[in-house]
Design an enzyme around this catalytic site. Structure first.
Site, PDB file in Angstrom:
ATOM      1  N   ARG A 108      12.920  11.214  35.410  1.00 21.54           N
ATOM      2  CA  ARG A 108      13.790  10.065  35.140  1.00 21.54           C
ATOM      3  C   ARG A 108      13.696   9.691  33.669  1.00 21.54           C
ATOM      4  NH1 ARG A 108      11.710   8.117  40.114  1.00 21.54           N
ATOM      5  NH2 ARG A 108      13.335   8.019  41.666  1.00 21.54           N
ATOM      6  N   SER A 175       2.991  12.018  36.225  1.00 20.10           N
ATOM      7  CA  SER A 175       2.414  11.734  37.549  1.00 20.10           C
ATOM      8  C   SER A 175       1.521  12.842  38.090  1.00 20.10           C
ATOM      9  CB  SER A 175       3.548  11.443  38.526  1.00 20.10           C
ATOM     10  OG  SER A 175       4.332  10.418  38.014  1.00 20.10           O
ATOM     11  N   ASP A 228       1.859   7.260  37.306  1.00 13.16           N
ATOM     12  CA  ASP A 228       2.893   6.401  37.918  1.00 13.16           C
ATOM     13  C   ASP A 228       2.392   5.075  38.524  1.00 13.16           C
ATOM     14  OD1 ASP A 228       1.891   8.349  39.635  1.00 13.16           O
ATOM     15  OD2 ASP A 228       3.751   8.691  40.699  1.00 13.16           O
TER      16      ASP A 228
HETATM   17  C1  BGC Z   1      -0.854  13.046  41.573  1.00 13.52           C
HETATM   18  C2  BGC Z   1      -0.995  11.654  41.018  1.00 13.52           C
HETATM   19  C3  BGC Z   1       0.312  10.908  41.194  1.00 13.52           C
HETATM   20  C4  BGC Z   1       0.734  10.941  42.658  1.00 13.52           C
HETATM   21  C5  BGC Z   1       2.031  10.205  42.929  1.00 13.52           C
HETATM   22  C6  BGC Z   1      -0.347  13.006  42.999  1.00 13.52           C
HETATM   23  O1  BGC Z   1      -0.106  14.294  43.468  1.00 13.52           O
HETATM   24  O2  BGC Z   1      -2.108  13.695  41.547  1.00 13.52           O
HETATM   25  O3  BGC Z   1      -1.352  11.703  39.656  1.00 13.52           O
HETATM   26  O4  BGC Z   1       0.115   9.579  40.789  1.00 13.52           O
HETATM   27  O5  BGC Z   1       0.890  12.277  43.054  1.00 13.52           O
HETATM   28  O6  BGC Z   1       3.071  10.666  42.161  1.00 13.52           O
END
Ligand code: BGC
Length: 497
Positions: A108, A175, A228
């Site tokens: 995004r 993320s 995130d």
């Molecule tokens: C990641 C995290 C992320 C989460 C949600 C997980 O697979 O390890 O860093 O915050 O997904 O997106």
């Protein structure tokens, strides 16, 4: 009766007996097959149960692992990562900020206009782009070029063809687990959610992005690199000061919360001015023997690219729920013929995506028409019996109920760790006999898009905490929080420099 007559009568009797025997045999076989279906589903259900006492064990295990992860790196499967975010935006941030939010398969880009002097967010615009499948396992250069170009094109549209000449500050939501070096930089520890771009592991992802932007003629610098839930918490807190934690339950899952800096033992006593820091738990990697794990979870894990990792995520998040259902249905197809000739489609991994599973689960038509339609489209089944469709709904229910209840236990684990679960103690959720209002920001994901998930999660929170305490725990949905939060943090931290 003559001989002929007798012969005919005996013949008829034999044929009738044979037909009856065949019918009884077929009935018996079908009964047996059905009994096997019921057996598979019954066993699965039994292995997935989450009574309140078990959820409380998960809550306590979460607290223990949080302490261990805060004590030392590698002390727990819960990484409890430092974010260096020790100030939260307070409404005085001013100006236009861009953010880039790289999730699982979606990227995004956002433009956020902040009014300063407590006037909050004036405006925000979001566009999204699907990450082409080949990039998920391609090279670092391909991925960062793609996202840098996506951002550049968005900015050009927003700025009427102009791209910033001098360096502008950017919020970058990344993320995946990152070991932060500062609030604006951090190295990728490992990939999750099916990504396998090996040459990014160990690299500073802000630097990778800045290089790709500059190569593509976009002069920006990352002012805030956030995971995130950290972005979601920043926005949550900006909107409601009682927000103490944030949770993402989407394609992946994770949580973060506000921790006292003196409780982060591995930070070696470096105190922050504010006295707190947001900790990125990376709770998708949480593991405890109290989690109800089935043979389907074990097989899923064994066949995944990140075996023995993200155990909690593999039971909770959107990437996996549909896949667990598919595995159970595949087993049912092996012991019965209820899915007819199309059963072989059930052997294709990830063919049943979680949004489809949610739509089937929530089909309230008397003949489960939607279930039939979805299975017909994705598995090419035809003319499924109502009984078979009911079994599919049952399996979806078991998978979702377990996921939602385990996620609820995780949230209560965080609240217990920071004394907001009403169980008493120094920093308890009860101040002078009155429970304190506690807000947990939650990104849309499964919580808003899957109503049964939401119902089961809220129900479990009340089951664990009891009605009186639970009514002070507010799960507040944040829309695009992860990206907007990164822009807010970019604003907050660039003004501090
Ligand atoms: C990641 C995290 C992320 C989460 C949600 C997980 O697979 O390890 O860093 O915050 O997904 O997106």
């Amino acid at each position: 009766m003559g001989r002929v007559g007798l012969g005919v009568a005996v013949g008829c009797a034999v044929v009738t007996c044979a037909i009856a025997a065949a019918l009884v045999g077929r009935r018996a076989r079908s009964w047996w097959r059905w009994a096997r279906v019921v057996g598979v589903v019954g066993q699965f259900e039994e292995d997935c149960v989450t009574p309140v006492w078990k959820l409380r064990q998960v809550v306590d295990a979460m607290v223990v692992e949080m302490h261990a992860g805060l004590a030392s790196d590698g002390g727990s499967k819960l990484k409890m990562l430092l974010t260096f975010v020790d100030t939260l935006p307070d409404g005085n941030e001013d100006g236009v900020y861009y953010a880039l939010d790289l999730r699982g398969t979606i990227c995004r880009v956002l433009k956020v206009q902040l009014g300063g002097s407590g006037s909050k967010i004036i405006n925000h615009k979001v566009e999204q782009q699907r990450i082409p499948e080949e990039l998920v396992s391609g090279t670092s250069e391909e991925l960062f070029d793609f996202i840098a170009l996506t951002l550049k094109e968005f900015i050009e549209r927003e700025e009427n063809g102009q791209v910033p000449g001098s360096k502008k500050e950017l919020g970058f939501t990344f993320s995946f687990p990152i070991r932060q070096l500062s609030v604006s930089s951090g190295v990728l520890i490992k990939w999750t959610k099916g990504f396998t771009i090996e040459d990014v592991v160990g690299k500073d992802v802000s630097q990778c992005l800045e290089e790709a932007m500059s190569k593509n003629g976009l002069h920006m610098q990352v002012a805030a690199l956030v995971n995130d839930p950290v972005g979601t918490l920043a926005v949550g807190h900006y909107d409601d000061a009682d927000t103490v934690a944030a949770v993402i339950i989407g394609y992946g899952t994770n949580a973060c919360y506000v921790e006292r800096s003196d409780a982060i033992i591995k930070y070696q006593g470096l105190l922050t001015d504010s006295g707190f820091m947001i900790v990125n738990m990376e709770w998708g990697n949480f593991w405890s023997s109290h989690l109800p794990r089935t043979c389907y979870d074990i097989a899923l894990d064994d066949e995944s690219p990140n075996r023995n990792d993200q155990g909690y995520e593999k039971m909770i998040s959107g990437m996996y729920l549909g896949e667990i259902v598919r595995r159970v249905l595949h087993r049912i197809a092996e012991v019965s013929d209820i899915f007819g000739d199309s059963a072989h489609h059930l052997s294709v991994p990830f063919i049943l995506r979680t949004p489809l599973m949610a739509a089937m689960h929530e089909d309230d038509s008397p003949d489960l028409r939607e279930v039939g339609r979805i299975l017909e489209e994705s598995l090419q089944t035809s003319g499924l019996s109502l009984k078979a469709k009911m079994i599919v709904v049952r399996v979806c229910d078991v998978v979702t109920r377990r996921a939602a209840r385990l996620a609820a236990a995780g949230i209560i684990g965080i609240l217990k760790k920071i004394g907001r679960d009403g169980s008493g103690g120094v920093a308890s959720g009860r101040t002078k006999g009155k429970p304190r209002r506690t807000v947990v920001a939650i990104e849309r994901g499964l919580y808003t898009n899957y109503s049964m998930f939401r119902v089961y999660m809220n129900e479990a929170i009340t089951d664990i905490l009891g009605q009186e305490i639970a009514q002070n725990v507010v799960l507040r949905v944040s829309e695009d929080g992860a990206g907007i939060g990164a822009a807010l943090l970019a604003a907050a931290y660039s003004s501090k420099r």
